[in-house]
Design a protein around this motif. Structure first.
Motif, PDB file in Angstrom:
ATOM      1  N   ASP A  15      14.629  -9.055  -4.664  1.00 46.40           N
ATOM      2  CA  ASP A  15      13.401  -9.695  -4.197  1.00 46.40           C
ATOM      3  C   ASP A  15      12.715  -8.917  -3.083  1.00 46.40           C
ATOM      4  OD1 ASP A  15      13.587 -11.808  -5.995  1.00 46.40           O
ATOM      5  OD2 ASP A  15      14.804 -13.008  -4.617  1.00 46.40           O
ATOM      6  N   VAL A  46       9.733 -10.844  -1.478  1.00 41.79           N
ATOM      7  CA  VAL A  46       8.632 -11.472  -2.225  1.00 41.79           C
ATOM      8  C   VAL A  46       8.846 -12.961  -2.439  1.00 41.79           C
ATOM      9  CG1 VAL A  46       7.877  -9.356  -3.368  1.00 41.79           C
ATOM     10  CG2 VAL A  46       9.603 -10.797  -4.467  1.00 41.79           C
ATOM     11  N   GLY A  49       7.834 -13.900   1.472  1.00 49.19           N
ATOM     12  CA  GLY A  49       6.847 -13.073   2.170  1.00 49.19           C
ATOM     13  C   GLY A  49       7.307 -12.536   3.507  1.00 49.19           C
ATOM     14  N   TYR A 110       0.761  -4.902  -0.446  1.00 48.91           N
ATOM     15  CA  TYR A 110       1.671  -5.999  -0.774  1.00 48.91           C
ATOM     16  C   TYR A 110       0.952  -7.077  -1.586  1.00 48.91           C
ATOM     17  CZ  TYR A 110       4.376 -10.201  -0.596  1.00 48.91           C
ATOM     18  OH  TYR A 110       5.049 -11.347  -0.969  1.00 48.91           O
ATOM     19  N   HIS A 111      -0.233  -7.465  -1.152  1.00 49.83           N
ATOM     20  CA  HIS A 111      -0.960  -8.536  -1.842  1.00 49.83           C
ATOM     21  C   HIS A 111      -1.408  -8.098  -3.239  1.00 49.83           C
ATOM     22  CE1 HIS A 111      -0.673 -11.550   1.250  1.00 49.83           C
ATOM     23  NE2 HIS A 111      -0.890 -10.596   2.128  1.00 49.83           N
ATOM     24  N   ARG A 114       1.693  -8.374  -5.342  1.00 53.68           N
ATOM     25  CA  ARG A 114       1.966  -9.791  -5.611  1.00 53.68           C
ATOM     26  C   ARG A 114       1.066 -10.313  -6.726  1.00 53.68           C
ATOM     27  NH1 ARG A 114       0.660 -14.432  -1.630  1.00 53.68           N
ATOM     28  NH2 ARG A 114       1.344 -16.172  -2.888  1.00 53.68           N
ATOM     29  N   ARG A 117       2.242  -9.178 -10.051  1.00 49.66           N
ATOM     30  CA  ARG A 117       3.452  -9.895 -10.468  1.00 49.66           C
ATOM     31  C   ARG A 117       3.146 -11.328 -10.876  1.00 49.66           C
ATOM     32  NH1 ARG A 117       8.825  -8.586  -7.307  1.00 49.66           N
ATOM     33  NH2 ARG A 117       8.949  -6.380  -7.767  1.00 49.66           N
ATOM     34  N   GLN A 121       4.859 -17.071  -5.887  1.00 48.40           N
ATOM     35  CA  GLN A 121       6.154 -16.841  -5.288  1.00 48.40           C
ATOM     36  C   GLN A 121       7.057 -17.976  -5.741  1.00 48.40           C
ATOM     37  OE1 GLN A 121       5.853 -16.360  -1.082  1.00 48.40           O
ATOM     38  NE2 GLN A 121       4.629 -14.531  -1.240  1.00 48.40           N
TER      39      GLN A 121
END
Length: 124
Positions: A15, A46, A49, A110-111, A114, A117, A121
């Motif tokens: 993760d 992830v 966060g 990162y965003h 995310r 993906r 979360q």
């Protein structure tokens, strides 16, 4: 806990993702001759966060440790304004603008990851 054991623990957790961001250093900064850019690297879980590890290419160990202390443990989703505010107001070094820009780019990466993906979360 920084070192090989800490890195192994990060790698063992599926993760945790590593994201980075870079910004141009001002010419007057001592490290400019060695690095033209300043880098920020965050290991982020992830699932929640949380920043589980942080590093930067700032020149001195104290500056690197101070940066870590400012951001580690905070959430890139829930504490985003606080992360930016801490770095902006507490790091008064000549590389401050580059550090803030590199951090912002790191968080943007990162965003984007995310979103790729699926934007969700997992919940516990």
């Amino acid at each position: 806990m920084h070192g090989h054991d800490h890195t192994r623990a990060l790698l063992a957790d599926p993760d945790v993702v590593l994201v980075s961001g870079y910004a141009r250093l001002p010419d007057a900064v001592a490290s400019h001759s060695q690095y033209e850019r300043l880098g920020v690297v965050l290991a982020v879980n992830v699932t929640d966060g949380r920043i589980v590890a942080a590093d930067t290419t700032l020149l001195t160990d104290l500056a690197k440790q101070f940066f870590r202390a400012l951001v580690e443990g905070l959430s890139v989703t829930e504490d985003l304004p606080e992360i930016s505010e801490r770095v902006r107001t507490r790091y008064a070094g000549q590389s401050g603008a580059a550090l803030t820009t590199a951090l912002r780019r790191c968080l943007e990466t990162y965003h984007q990851l995310r979103e790729q993906r699926g934007g969700e979360q997992p919940t516990e």
